[in-house]
Motif scaffolding. Structure first.
Motif, PDB file in Angstrom:
ATOM      1  N   UNK A  66       0.871  -1.172   0.000  1.00  0.00           N
ATOM      2  CA  UNK A  66       0.000   0.000   0.000  1.00  0.00           C
ATOM      3  C   UNK A  66       0.909   1.223   0.000  1.00  0.00           C
ATOM      4  N   UNK A  67       0.792   2.028  -1.034  1.00  0.00           N
ATOM      5  CA  UNK A  67       1.719   3.152  -1.189  1.00  0.00           C
ATOM      6  C   UNK A  67       0.972   4.470  -1.318  1.00  0.00           C
ATOM      7  N   UNK A  68       1.711   5.535  -1.147  1.00  0.00           N
ATOM      8  CA  UNK A  68       1.108   6.863  -1.274  1.00  0.00           C
ATOM      9  C   UNK A  68       1.920   7.873  -0.502  1.00  0.00           C
ATOM     10  N   UNK A  69       1.721   9.139  -0.820  1.00  0.00           N
ATOM     11  CA  UNK A  69       2.479  10.177  -0.129  1.00  0.00           C
ATOM     12  C   UNK A  69       1.977  10.310   1.312  1.00  0.00           C
ATOM     13  N   UNK A  70       2.682  11.091   2.114  1.00  0.00           N
ATOM     14  CA  UNK A  70       2.294  11.289   3.512  1.00  0.00           C
ATOM     15  C   UNK A  70       0.844  11.766   3.599  1.00  0.00           C
ATOM     16  N   UNK A  71       0.132  11.172   4.552  1.00  0.00           N
ATOM     17  CA  UNK A  71      -1.246  11.623   4.794  1.00  0.00           C
ATOM     18  C   UNK A  71      -2.266  11.116   3.796  1.00  0.00           C
ATOM     19  N   UNK A  72      -1.880  10.185   2.915  1.00  0.00           N
ATOM     20  CA  UNK A  72      -2.835   9.714   1.901  1.00  0.00           C
ATOM     21  C   UNK A  72      -3.839   8.711   2.469  1.00  0.00           C
ATOM     22  N   UNK A  73      -3.589   8.205   3.686  1.00  0.00           N
ATOM     23  CA  UNK A  73      -4.568   7.330   4.338  1.00  0.00           C
ATOM     24  C   UNK A  73      -4.115   5.882   4.515  1.00  0.00           C
ATOM     25  N   UNK A  74      -2.851   5.616   4.258  1.00  0.00           N
ATOM     26  CA  UNK A  74      -2.342   4.235   4.313  1.00  0.00           C
ATOM     27  C   UNK A  74      -2.510   3.597   5.703  1.00  0.00           C
ATOM     28  N   UNK A  75      -2.004   4.292   6.733  1.00  0.00           N
ATOM     29  CA  UNK A  75      -2.084   3.721   8.086  1.00  0.00           C
ATOM     30  C   UNK A  75      -3.528   3.578   8.533  1.00  0.00           C
ATOM     31  N   UNK A  76      -4.350   4.542   8.144  1.00  0.00           N
ATOM     32  CA  UNK A  76      -5.769   4.485   8.518  1.00  0.00           C
ATOM     33  C   UNK A  76      -6.404   3.228   7.929  1.00  0.00           C
ATOM     34  N   UNK A  77      -6.105   2.940   6.654  1.00  0.00           N
ATOM     35  CA  UNK A  77      -6.680   1.756   6.022  1.00  0.00           C
ATOM     36  C   UNK A  77      -6.188   0.482   6.709  1.00  0.00           C
TER      37      UNK A  77
END
Ligand SMILES: Nc1ncnc2c1ncn2[C@@H]1O[C@H](COP(=O)(O)OP(=O)(O)OP(=O)(O)O)[C@@H](O)[C@H]1O
Length: 258
Positions: A66-77
């Motif tokens: 699961x990738x994405x810039x900071x704050x994109x929602x990765x940890x939340x997911x």
């Protein structure tokens, strides 16, 4: 007659998930007074959607980054999949035993020793006392915690937390393994050991769901990549393609900031 056909099962189902957070920021005294004078109408705190209508299906044995810039929602997911958080809309379902290395040591009780925490965490992850007894030495050996196993974990360094948490999690033999950026706190030799263990799990057909900014690392561990941007899935495909797209977007946003 028994049907011996092996059918692929879905390990993780995320359907139309939305997660809302309250945007906390300090209000000026004037704003607060105006709000009271207006009869406390309206919400003084702003809300925003960290995840917006996210749907995702992960089959058993898939390795997903699961990738994405900071704050994109990765940890939340990841927290929604592990059950630490509940969605505000939509649903999340998982199949089999899920072990999450999300917040290192989150399941640890600080006043207990490493030994007691092994039993506590093992039990939380669904192991019986006998199963933990049988694996205890192996857990301690893998963690390289040594004699500190009888020390209260509040005296552990963050690396020691990680070693013990990782060791317990892999020994519970989960079907689904969720990993969030935690390898960052381990030293290099232990990181290498964790990575080879993770690869072993992948080869054994376990489902892996990994969040990391280390794009080279995820490319070697995972086959599939999912790219999040502002809480939405914007790409889902072969990991190298997704890494390429993220690098392109990162370069683009660096260019606009310069
Ligand atoms: N408990 C919370 N309360 C309020 N806002 C939160 C909370 N947890 C996360 N957020 C916000 O939700 C958004 C998504 O956060 P998240 O940690 O999921 O992003 P991320 O993609 O993992 O980022 P990073 O790469 O920086 O780790 C961010 O704007 C973050 O500030």
């Amino acid at each position: 007659m028994t049907d011996h056909t092996v059918t692929m099962q879905t390990a993780i189902t995320v359907q139309g998930v939305r997660k809302e957070f309250v945007l906390r920021h300090t209000r000026s005294l004037k704003e607060a007074v105006m709000w009271i004078l207006r009869g406390r109408r309206g919400d003084i705190s702003k809300k925003f959607d960290a995840l917006k209508d996210v749907s995702l299906h992960v089959e058993e044995g898939e390795t997903v980054a699961l990738m994405g810039l900071n704050g994109s929602g990765k940890s939340t997911l990841l927290k929604l999949i592990s059950g630490v958080l509940q969605p505000d809309a939509g649903s999340v379902r998982t199949r089999g035993r899920v072990a999450g290395l999300i917040e290192v040591g989150a399941g640890f009780h600080h006043d207990l020793s490493g030994r007691d925490n092994v039993y506590l965490n093992g039990a939380i992850l669904g192991m019986s006392e006998q199963q933990i007894d049988a694996m205890f030495d192996s857990i301690v050996e893998f963690s390289e915690i040594g004699e500190f196993i009888d020390t209260e974990v509040k005296f552990y360094s963050s690396g020691m937390y990680l070693r013990l948490a990782f060791s317990i999690a892999v020994h519970t033999d989960p079907e689904v393994f969720l990993i969030d950026e935690i390898l960052a706190v381990g030293d290099e030799p232990f990181q290498r050991k964790c990575i080879s263990k993770i690869k072993e799990l992948a080869e054994a057909g376990k489902t892996l769901f990994v969040v990391s900014h280390d794009l080279d690392l995820v490319s070697t561990i995972c086959e599939r990549g999912v790219l999040l941007e502002h809480g939405k899935v914007i790409m889902d495909g072969e990991v190298h393609e997704v890494v390429k797209e993220l690098r392109r977007r990162s370069a683009e946003s660096a260019g606009t900031e310069a």
